[in-house]
Design a protein around this motif. Structure first.
Motif, PDB file in Angstrom:
ATOM      1  N   TRP A   1       1.894 -12.723  68.234  1.00  0.00           N
ATOM      2  CA  TRP A   1       2.491 -14.147  68.346  1.00  0.00           C
ATOM      3  C   TRP A   1       2.674 -14.909  69.615  1.00  0.00           C
ATOM      4  O   TRP A   1       2.532 -15.716  69.793  1.00  0.00           O
ATOM      5  N   LEU A   2       3.031 -13.966  70.689  1.00  0.00           N
ATOM      6  CA  LEU A   2       3.651 -14.559  71.792  1.00  0.00           C
ATOM      7  C   LEU A   2       2.344 -15.037  72.614  1.00  0.00           C
ATOM      8  O   LEU A   2       2.227 -16.030  73.208  1.00  0.00           O
ATOM      9  N   GLU A   3       1.309 -14.032  72.620  1.00  0.00           N
ATOM     10  CA  GLU A   3       0.005 -14.443  73.154  1.00  0.00           C
ATOM     11  C   GLU A   3      -0.329 -15.760  72.666  1.00  0.00           C
ATOM     12  O   GLU A   3      -1.100 -16.712  73.473  1.00  0.00           O
ATOM     13  N   MET A   4      -0.373 -16.083  71.317  1.00  0.00           N
ATOM     14  CA  MET A   4      -1.190 -17.215  70.751  1.00  0.00           C
ATOM     15  C   MET A   4      -0.278 -18.552  71.033  1.00  0.00           C
ATOM     16  O   MET A   4      -0.619 -19.339  71.231  1.00  0.00           O
ATOM     17  N   LEU A   5       1.336 -18.193  71.129  1.00  0.00           N
ATOM     18  CA  LEU A   5       1.940 -19.325  71.404  1.00  0.00           C
ATOM     19  C   LEU A   5       1.495 -19.730  73.047  1.00  0.00           C
ATOM     20  O   LEU A   5       1.679 -21.011  73.488  1.00  0.00           O
ATOM     21  N   ILE A   6       1.318 -18.763  73.658  1.00  0.00           N
ATOM     22  CA  ILE A   6       1.300 -19.031  75.314  1.00  0.00           C
ATOM     23  C   ILE A   6      -0.191 -19.745  75.484  1.00  0.00           C
ATOM     24  O   ILE A   6      -0.241 -20.504  76.331  1.00  0.00           O
ATOM     25  N   ASN A   7      -0.961 -19.489  74.563  1.00  0.00           N
ATOM     26  CA  ASN A   7      -2.301 -20.064  74.371  1.00  0.00           C
ATOM     27  C   ASN A   7      -2.364 -21.315  73.505  1.00  0.00           C
ATOM     28  O   ASN A   7      -3.496 -21.971  73.279  1.00  0.00           O
ATOM     29  N   LYS A   8      -1.206 -21.965  73.308  1.00  0.00           N
ATOM     30  CA  LYS A   8      -0.707 -23.068  72.632  1.00  0.00           C
ATOM     31  C   LYS A   8      -1.666 -23.065  71.228  1.00  0.00           C
ATOM     32  O   LYS A   8      -2.499 -24.149  70.703  1.00  0.00           O
ATOM     33  N   ASP A   9      -1.496 -21.965  70.434  1.00  0.00           N
ATOM     34  CA  ASP A   9      -2.166 -21.887  69.283  1.00  0.00           C
ATOM     35  C   ASP A   9      -0.920 -21.938  68.153  1.00  0.00           C
ATOM     36  O   ASP A   9       0.421 -21.140  68.459  1.00  0.00           O
ATOM     37  N   GLU A  10      -0.564 -22.779  67.200  1.00  0.00           N
ATOM     38  CA  GLU A  10       0.347 -23.101  66.451  1.00  0.00           C
ATOM     39  C   GLU A  10       0.292 -22.356  65.112  1.00  0.00           C
ATOM     40  O   GLU A  10       1.409 -22.303  64.227  1.00  0.00           O
ATOM     41  N   THR A  11      -0.669 -21.583  65.119  1.00  0.00           N
ATOM     42  CA  THR A  11      -0.852 -21.089  63.638  1.00  0.00           C
ATOM     43  C   THR A  11       0.203 -20.033  63.261  1.00  0.00           C
ATOM     44  O   THR A  11       0.455 -19.710  62.179  1.00  0.00           O
TER      45      THR A  11
END
Ligand code: MG
Length: 145
Positions: free
Chosen positions: A20-30
């Motif tokens: 989740w954290l990597e995805m948020l850092i990469n501006k992924d909202e999923t």
């Protein structure tokens, strides 16, 4: 009197989504949309609808991602609204405040009896009403007059 809910870590298991954290850092909202529920949503919806019919106002106060820009903020807010529509579709929230990361939640408090459920101690301490951790949410709600 208001009953307010945080989302991430309180009713939505954002931190249980893999990466989740990597995805948020990469501006992924999923991750916000994919998060599993943390409590029984049928039971929660039932008690919230009952309390709302008694006059309580039911609302959400949730932060946007820490790493944000306008485009990502819009996608995160939409993902959170979709999550609520999917998991608590029978609840007609009186307000849904999705605000910048770090916004003090007490802006939405209207009185000393307003209730906040939030997994973050700092938010509970800052709240001007009555604040509870995420344990026993249903039990707390069922004891309200
Ligand atoms: Mg939280």
């Amino acid at each position: 009197m208001r009953i307010c809910f945080d989302m991430d870590g309180t009713i939505a298991n954002l931190y249980g989504v893999e990466n989740w954290l990597e995805m948020l850092i990469n501006k992924d909202e999923t991750p916000y949309e994919k998060a599993e529920v943390l409590i029984n949503m049928n039971s929660l919806a039932r008690v919230l609808n009952k309390l709302q019919s008694k006059g309580y106002e039911i609302g959400i106060i949730s932060w946007l991602a820490k790493n944000s820009n306008n485009d990502y903020d819009e996608r995160v807010a939409s993902a959170k609204r979709r999550w609520l529509a999917k998991h608590l579709h029978s609840v007609k929230f009186d307000f849904i405040e999705i605000v910048s990361y770090g916004t003090p939640k007490s802006f939405a408090a209207t009185g000393r009896n307003d209730i906040l459920f939030d997994d973050e101690a700092h938010n509970r301490e800052e709240w001007t009403g009555v604040a509870y951790d995420v344990h026993n949410i249903l039990e707390v709600l069922r004891t309200l007059p």
